[in-house]
Design a protein around this motif. Structure first.
Motif, PDB file in Angstrom:
ATOM      1  N   SER A 104      -8.083  45.111 -28.375  1.00  0.00           N
ATOM      2  CA  SER A 104      -7.637  45.412 -27.007  1.00  0.00           C
ATOM      3  C   SER A 104      -8.679  46.121 -26.149  1.00  0.00           C
ATOM      4  O   SER A 104      -8.400  46.445 -25.005  1.00  0.00           O
ATOM      5  N   ALA A 105      -9.865  46.363 -26.675  1.00  0.00           N
ATOM      6  CA  ALA A 105     -10.924  46.995 -25.885  1.00  0.00           C
ATOM      7  C   ALA A 105     -11.814  45.917 -25.260  1.00  0.00           C
ATOM      8  O   ALA A 105     -11.784  44.755 -25.657  1.00  0.00           O
ATOM      9  N   SER A 106     -12.615  46.322 -24.268  1.00  0.00           N
ATOM     10  CA  SER A 106     -13.521  45.378 -23.620  1.00  0.00           C
ATOM     11  C   SER A 106     -14.836  46.060 -23.259  1.00  0.00           C
ATOM     12  O   SER A 106     -14.918  47.284 -23.220  1.00  0.00           O
ATOM     13  N   GLN A 107     -15.838  45.236 -23.022  1.00  0.00           N
ATOM     14  CA  GLN A 107     -17.152  45.733 -22.613  1.00  0.00           C
ATOM     15  C   GLN A 107     -17.740  44.728 -21.638  1.00  0.00           C
ATOM     16  O   GLN A 107     -17.559  43.519 -21.791  1.00  0.00           O
ATOM     17  N   ARG A 108     -18.480  45.233 -20.641  1.00  0.00           N
ATOM     18  CA  ARG A 108     -19.085  44.365 -19.619  1.00  0.00           C
ATOM     19  C   ARG A 108     -20.602  44.392 -19.709  1.00  0.00           C
ATOM     20  O   ARG A 108     -21.189  45.414 -20.047  1.00  0.00           O
ATOM     21  N   PHE A 109     -21.194  43.248 -19.353  1.00  0.00           N
ATOM     22  CA  PHE A 109     -22.643  43.085 -19.340  1.00  0.00           C
ATOM     23  C   PHE A 109     -23.050  42.449 -18.022  1.00  0.00           C
ATOM     24  O   PHE A 109     -22.437  41.481 -17.589  1.00  0.00           O
ATOM     25  N   SER A 110     -24.102  42.965 -17.417  1.00  0.00           N
ATOM     26  CA  SER A 110     -24.645  42.361 -16.205  1.00  0.00           C
ATOM     27  C   SER A 110     -25.636  41.277 -16.595  1.00  0.00           C
ATOM     28  O   SER A 110     -26.368  41.412 -17.572  1.00  0.00           O
TER      29      SER A 110
ATOM     30  N   GLN B  75     -22.373  27.527 -12.559  1.00  0.00           N
ATOM     31  CA  GLN B  75     -23.195  26.499 -11.939  1.00  0.00           C
ATOM     32  C   GLN B  75     -23.241  26.691 -10.438  1.00  0.00           C
ATOM     33  O   GLN B  75     -23.130  25.755  -9.683  1.00  0.00           O
ATOM     34  N   GLY B  76     -23.420  27.914 -10.019  1.00  0.00           N
ATOM     35  CA  GLY B  76     -23.459  28.203  -8.595  1.00  0.00           C
ATOM     36  C   GLY B  76     -24.868  28.519  -8.155  1.00  0.00           C
ATOM     37  O   GLY B  76     -25.842  28.237  -8.842  1.00  0.00           O
ATOM     38  N   GLY B  77     -24.962  29.132  -7.005  1.00  0.00           N
ATOM     39  CA  GLY B  77     -26.255  29.573  -6.509  1.00  0.00           C
ATOM     40  C   GLY B  77     -26.732  30.785  -7.292  1.00  0.00           C
ATOM     41  O   GLY B  77     -26.051  31.289  -8.180  1.00  0.00           O
ATOM     42  N   GLU B  78     -27.900  31.256  -6.940  1.00  0.00           N
ATOM     43  CA  GLU B  78     -28.439  32.444  -7.605  1.00  0.00           C
ATOM     44  C   GLU B  78     -27.493  33.611  -7.349  1.00  0.00           C
ATOM     45  O   GLU B  78     -27.070  33.841  -6.225  1.00  0.00           O
ATOM     46  N   ALA B  79     -27.134  34.326  -8.425  1.00  0.00           N
ATOM     47  CA  ALA B  79     -26.139  35.395  -8.267  1.00  0.00           C
ATOM     48  C   ALA B  79     -26.213  36.404  -9.395  1.00  0.00           C
ATOM     49  O   ALA B  79     -26.590  36.066 -10.517  1.00  0.00           O
ATOM     50  N   ASP B  80     -25.843  37.625  -9.072  1.00  0.00           N
ATOM     51  CA  ASP B  80     -25.654  38.642 -10.094  1.00  0.00           C
ATOM     52  C   ASP B  80     -24.226  38.494 -10.600  1.00  0.00           C
ATOM     53  O   ASP B  80     -23.282  38.418  -9.809  1.00  0.00           O
TER      54      ASP B  80
END
Length: 153
Positions: A63-69, A118-123
């Motif tokens: 049930s935990a989560s972690q995010r990555f850029s 599959q989009g434009g350049e993005a963070d």
């Protein structure tokens, strides 16, 4: 690349990794997910993808989560793959744009989530959610890949 190819690869790698001798520099679970992701990397190369990020290894309880850029290249297909150790039976991944909008998700009841951009350049931000972990914490690894023929590599 189709999903069943990845799932078959991950299942076979899981069995092999469970019996492998752990490296001295890492615990056996971190080594296990790194080995799994190395096998995924070999398979994605056969499909025209190349690694586009470092391997990110983490651990989560159920049930935990972690995010990555990460950064999506404009005009290229970016695929993000996560794998988890043999104590994990269900892990999900959600991909967000910089505004926090969901742009892709894999919430299937499996332990190898795969999302594409599959989009434009993005963070972008990839969130890994540990749904089922039988022996917490469960280790996981995440890596992004870019389609080689859709970039100026």
């Amino acid at each position: 690349m189709n999903r069943s190819t990845f799932l078959s690869l991950a299942a076979a790698a899981s069995v092999a990794a469970a019996s492998a001798t752990p490296a001295l520099a890492q615990d056996q679970w971190a080594q296990q997910v790194e080995n799994l992701l190395n096998r995924v990397t070999a398979q994605t190369r056969n499909q025209g993808y190349v690694p586009d990020s470092p391997v990110r290894i983490g651990s989560l309880a159920a049930s935990a989560s972690q995010r990555f850029s990460l950064h999506g290249r404009g005009g290229a297909t970016t695929m993000i793959v996560a794998v988890c150790d043999t104590d994990c039976s269900d892990m999900d991944m959600i991909l967000y744009d910089s505004g926090g909008n969901v742009v892709a998700r894999d919430v299937a009841a499996d332990d190898t989530p795969i999302v594409t951009w599959q989009g434009g350049e993005a963070d972008l931000v990839a969130e890994v959610r540990m749904v089922r972990c039988n022996a917490a914490p469960c280790r996981f690894a995440v890596r992004s890949y870019v389609k080689a023929n859709s970039t100026k590599l």
